[in-house]
Write an enzyme that holds these catalytic residues in place. Structure first.
Site, short mmCIF file in Angstrom:
data_model
loop_
_atom_site.label_atom_id
_atom_site.label_comp_id
_atom_site.label_asym_id
_atom_site.label_seq_id
_atom_site.Cartn_x
_atom_site.Cartn_y
_atom_site.Cartn_z
N ASP A 15 5.06 1.55 -9.51
CA ASP A 15 3.55 0.25 -9.08
C ASP A 15 3.48 -0.98 -10.28
O ASP A 15 3.30 -1.48 -9.96
CB ASP A 15 2.47 1.14 -9.52
CG ASP A 15 1.28 1.09 -9.17
OD1 ASP A 15 1.18 0.18 -8.26
OD2 ASP A 15 0.32 0.71 -10.29
N LYS B 61 -0.43 -15.16 -14.40
CA LYS B 61 -1.59 -15.25 -15.63
C LYS B 61 -0.91 -15.54 -16.64
O LYS B 61 0.34 -15.91 -17.68
CB LYS B 61 -1.33 -13.44 -16.61
CG LYS B 61 -1.49 -12.72 -15.53
CD LYS B 61 -1.79 -11.18 -16.00
CE LYS B 61 -2.04 -10.01 -15.07
NZ LYS B 61 -2.88 -9.94 -15.48
N ARG C 243 -7.35 -5.35 12.34
CA ARG C 243 -7.95 -4.94 13.37
C ARG C 243 -9.08 -4.50 13.70
O ARG C 243 -9.56 -3.82 14.64
CB ARG C 243 -6.95 -3.31 13.55
CG ARG C 243 -6.26 -3.30 14.61
CD ARG C 243 -5.56 -2.51 14.66
NE ARG C 243 -5.50 -1.38 13.57
CZ ARG C 243 -5.41 0.33 13.09
NH1 ARG C 243 -4.32 0.40 14.03
NH2 ARG C 243 -5.77 0.33 12.88
N HIS D 86 6.33 -5.54 -12.19
CA HIS D 86 5.14 -6.72 -13.45
C HIS D 86 5.61 -5.96 -14.68
O HIS D 86 6.07 -7.35 -15.77
CB HIS D 86 3.75 -5.91 -13.67
CG HIS D 86 3.11 -6.50 -12.53
ND1 HIS D 86 2.75 -6.83 -11.10
CD2 HIS D 86 2.04 -4.87 -11.56
CE1 HIS D 86 2.49 -6.49 -10.66
NE2 HIS D 86 1.67 -5.37 -10.80
N LYS E 169 -1.79 5.09 -16.17
CA LYS E 169 -2.89 5.47 -16.20
C LYS E 169 -3.82 5.79 -17.08
O LYS E 169 -3.51 7.37 -17.45
CB LYS E 169 -3.24 5.84 -14.74
CG LYS E 169 -2.45 4.33 -14.18
CD LYS E 169 -3.33 3.74 -12.93
CE LYS E 169 -2.78 3.22 -12.00
NZ LYS E 169 -3.39 2.11 -11.78
C1 BG6 Z 1 -0.94 -3.79 -9.92
C2 BG6 Z 1 -0.77 -1.83 -9.52
O1 BG6 Z 1 0.20 -4.17 -9.02
O2 BG6 Z 1 -1.68 -3.86 -10.83
C3 BG6 Z 1 -2.65 -1.02 -10.00
O3 BG6 Z 1 -0.88 -2.03 -8.31
C4 BG6 Z 1 -2.43 -1.77 -11.45
O4 BG6 Z 1 -2.25 -0.39 -10.43
C5 BG6 Z 1 -3.04 -3.52 -11.57
O5 BG6 Z 1 -3.95 -1.08 -12.28
C6 BG6 Z 1 -2.85 -4.08 -12.78
O6 BG6 Z 1 -2.90 -5.08 -12.92
P1 BG6 Z 1 -4.02 -5.98 -14.03
O7 BG6 Z 1 -3.76 -7.67 -13.76
O8 BG6 Z 1 -5.45 -4.96 -13.83
O9 BG6 Z 1 -2.91 -5.76 -15.51
#
Ligand code: BG6
Length: 496
Positions: A235, A182, A44, A240, A340
């Protein structure tokens, strides 16, 4: 690889600048992009082509000389188009722009659409594209890349999927989980299935238990607004960590291709033992970081981070003990944790092997371990017992350690480079398929319900390994989390 246009929606955002453009530029510098291509940034905000390139160029300054040198030629492929997603007329203009660039860059009808916008726009953009006939593959491929988070919970993920499927077929949709991009995650398959040393022991007969840790030192940084609504379960765990777990635990696919590979990951996900509220009370620990001082630096409490509700009950840490009810893994506990503001950044899988049956070496039964370091210092460590030199049969534990950085062969693509390259090639193997995303949400939904209804939340000082309860989760089974990255310098490592 065919020439193609790539349209990035959400082009003024951080992801585009910090990750996508950099990754594309690195691929370009390594001659890995198609012979010709065009990148259209769409959002935008108001930019000209020049001011948009200027806005992006700041991100390139810390790159290698080769990449910096490539910027001038690369940025010539970038242009900008203002698109307000509430205005369907903007999509017709975008369509014309694509057609013009397709001619000048010889891209035929091939277009990749990358949704790097806030998730609230993931539903509407494909609808606009369809309404403008921009999903039609009669003149070339049309691929839709969707960033995470894919859904907010099971119901919204299902709704989003149904909505996108009205405009794009599953084979056109590439859902990003950058952990699958990765190198070390992909290597899990080679390590497991191409080595007679490891393949036979990868099961309940030899493995005692498995840990997967994904820890970060950073806090929520500038993403408090997003994170406070998401939390560590959505998250990191739902996507992941569960994807990494599936790659680690899946059966061998009969072929390495998108469909066979993804069939196997879904099959193992379907075997995750469902979590009842009672299981969760015993096997789930949620934590939130509190204020602390690390190496002289005062780190704020999560509740004091910008964009975070001062009364927030969002978890910044989660640990879960879970099981996979299938033939291979029956009865083996898997301990997952992510958070975190832990002492360092490290993602690793640790497989603990069962002890030998008769410990006659001075009572020592070696606890063999295979540590797969996904990041940083990517590599594999194998721990085993050795006779201490000298008289008697004292034993000591030693390690054989492989580091990717010692490989002489060239440059390892980072996750986004790999995934973007695969999207150009049309290889969906490393993208999450609809059923996998849904199955993970199905597994995680009880955690979300539990969190809302009763979930206890424990505090932990920023810079420590999470709440005591997470340590006790293993202790009560007579186990202990491995501390990752012991070899880091104190600069990088900050256990309190
Ligand atoms: C992201 C999350 O998907 O992955 C983040 O939203 C996180 O909060 C990040 O920090 C971590 O990714 P990587 O590749 O740095 O381990």
């Amino acid at each position: 690889m065919e020439n193609s246009i790539i349209v990035i929606f959400g082009a003024s955002g951080d992801l585009t600048r910090r990750k996508l453009i950099l990754s594309l530029c690195r691929l370009f510098a390594s001659n890995l992009l198609p012979e010709d291509f065009a990148i259209i940034g769409a959002s935008r905000s108001i930019y000209t082509n020049e001011s948009f390139r200027e806005h992006l160029s700041g991100a390139i300054t810390e790159e290698s000389e080769t990449v910096r040198n490539a910027w001038k030629a690369f940025s010539g492929h970038i242009s900008y188009q203002t698109v307000d997603t509430s205005d369907s007329g903007n999509f017709s203009e975008l369509k014309e722009r694509i057609a013009t660039l397709a001619k000048s860059h010889n891209c035929g009808g091939n277009v990749i659409y990358y949704l790097a916008t806030p998730p609230s726009l993931y539903g509407i953009i494909p609808e606009h594209l369809k309404a403008a006939g921009m999903n039609d593959e009669s003149d070339g491929f049309k691929r839709l890349l969707v960033e995470k988070p894919f859904g907010y919970d099971l119901a919204s993920a299902r709704q989003l999927d149904t909505r996108i499927h009205r405009s794009f077929d599953e084979k056109q949709i590439y859902r990003i989980d950058h952990y699958l991009g990765k190198e070390t995650v992909q290597n899990l398959l080679v390590f497991r299935f191409a080595n007679t040393l490891f393949e036979p022991i990868w099961n309940r007969r030899y493995i005692d238990h498995v840990e997967i840790t994904g820890c970060e030192f950073i806090g929520v940084e500038k993403r408090g607004g997003y994170y406070d609504d998401a939390g560590a379960v959505r998250d990191m765990l739902q996507n992941h960590l569960l994807q990494v777990l599936s790659m680690m635990a899946m059966e061998p696919p009969s072929k390495i291709n998108a469909s066979f590979m993804r069939d196997e990951t879904v099959k193992v996900m379907q075997c995750f033992r469902p979590l009842s509220a009672e299981d969760l009370r015993e096997n789930l620990v949620l934590g939130q970081y509190t204020e602390s001082t690390v190496r002289g630096e005062k780190l704020p409490a999560y509740r004091d981070e910008p964009g975070v509700d001062p009364q927030s009950r969002t978890e910044t840490f989660v640990a879960l003990r879970m099981f996979i009810d299938n033939w291979r893994w029956s009865g083996i506990p898997f301990y997952l944790r992510t958070g975190k503001r832990l002492p360092t950044r490290a993602t690793e899988i640790v497989l603990y092997l069962k002890k030998t049956p008769h410990p006659f070496f001075a009572g020592y039964a070696s606890e063999n371990k295979i540590v797969i370091r996904i990041q940083p210092d990517e590599g594999i460590l194998i721990n085993f017992g050795l006779k201490t030199p000298g008289a008697g049969f004292e034993t000591t534990e030693v390690g054989m350690d492989f580091h990717y950085k010692n490989l002489s062969s060239g440059n390892v693509l980072d996750a986004y480079e790999r995934l973007l390259l695969d999207a150009f090639k049309g290889d969906a193997t490393l993208f999450a398929r609809s059923d996998a995303v849904e199955t993970c949400w199905e597994f995680i939904q009880p955690v979300l319900d539990y969190k809302r209804a009763e979930g206890s939340l424990y505090g932990y000082a920023a810079g420590t390994w999470g709440p005591l309860e997470a340590i006790n989760l293993l202790k009560r089974d007579g186990r202990e989390w491995r501390t990752p990255c012991r070899n880091l310098t104190s600069e990088q490592y900050c256990e309190l």
